[in-house]
Enzyme design. Sequence first.
Site, PDB file in Angstrom:
ATOM      1  N   GLU A  72       0.852  -1.181   0.000  1.00  0.00           N
ATOM      2  CA  GLU A  72       0.000   0.000   0.000  1.00  0.00           C
ATOM      3  C   GLU A  72       0.891   1.234   0.000  1.00  0.00           C
ATOM      4  O   GLU A  72       2.120   1.136   0.101  1.00  0.00           O
ATOM      5  CB  GLU A  72      -0.930   0.002   1.219  1.00  0.00           C
ATOM      6  CG  GLU A  72      -0.204  -0.064   2.550  1.00  0.00           C
ATOM      7  CD  GLU A  72      -1.124  -0.333   3.730  1.00  0.00           C
ATOM      8  OE1 GLU A  72      -2.284  -0.712   3.514  1.00  0.00           O
ATOM      9  OE2 GLU A  72      -0.671  -0.163   4.868  1.00  0.00           O
ATOM     10  N   HIS A  74      -3.610   3.122   8.353  1.00  0.00           N
ATOM     11  CA  HIS A  74      -2.338   2.659   8.890  1.00  0.00           C
ATOM     12  C   HIS A  74      -1.367   3.822   9.022  1.00  0.00           C
ATOM     13  O   HIS A  74      -1.277   4.672   8.138  1.00  0.00           O
ATOM     14  CB  HIS A  74      -1.704   1.620   7.953  1.00  0.00           C
ATOM     15  CG  HIS A  74      -2.395   0.297   7.998  1.00  0.00           C
ATOM     16  ND1 HIS A  74      -2.096  -0.718   7.119  1.00  0.00           N
ATOM     17  CD2 HIS A  74      -3.375  -0.178   8.802  1.00  0.00           C
ATOM     18  CE1 HIS A  74      -2.855  -1.766   7.383  1.00  0.00           C
ATOM     19  NE2 HIS A  74      -3.636  -1.461   8.397  1.00  0.00           N
TER      20      HIS A  74
END
Length: 292
Positions: free
Chosen positions: A209, A248
């Site tokens: 990601e 995150h």
Amino acid sequence: MSIFVDSDTRVIVQGMTGRAGTFYTDQAVRYGSTYVGGVRPGKGGTRHLDLPMFNSVKEAMDETGANASLVIVPAPRAGDAMIEAIEAGIGVVVCVTERVPQHDMSRVKQALQNSDTILIGPNSQGILTPEQCKIGVMPTGNATPGTVGIASRSASLTSEVLAQFSKAGMGQSTTVGVGGDALHGVDFVECLKRFKEDPETESVVLIGEIGGRAEEEAADYLRSVDYGKPVVALVVGRHAPQGRRMGHAGTLSVLGGGTADEKIASLTAAGATIAKNADDVVAAVKRAKTET
């Protein structure tokens, strides 16, 4: 075979008597993993889930022969728990706790430098070698033994991709959640090295990601070796706004990592096959196998 954990792994749980610790320990034991005790200061000499409790990691290791630990304690105490396990000489530490302070993680990273401990996490869904060992919170219902190695920064995408592989009759050797925080233990490069050495892992999937440099570092490693196995990468976050944290801590793009497109370009140049989305990962592995 597998990487990091297998049927010989003996697990203790730091924080086993808490609600989450109780739930996930019970799940892992029911799955067939070998859990041998728990650690919580002041609880030594008692039992929980019919397992012995100990006051320290060192005491638990001496009494049970444990070689792995699950850290599932609140964030303010997670750093100290990881350091205790590292200093005791535990082989594998898996920390699922989210939002561990970065100052604490800097101390953990320093402790790791002088040890042989492998740290997975924090903010990790854990590690799973199907039908051998589960440490963490990773679902097991769709996992099947096989030859696909998976390393992922995303828990939800891991579950989706793993289920698709099993549905397609393609089992997994080991699935590793490397963790979504900026400071963590094992990374994609270490997982790639371990999967390369594992004779029963025939292909590798990286689920990445935006944010950080994990994917770029994986690409650098792949360019430096003759890997010999197909590597498929899924990188998500192509449409994420710049400079904004997306769940995150490690996805904060201002930390110096490239955009999703830049990461994809780097991995492509390194010879990885790129999956367009989560639904394409199985097909991408099949394509990569024919091209290798």
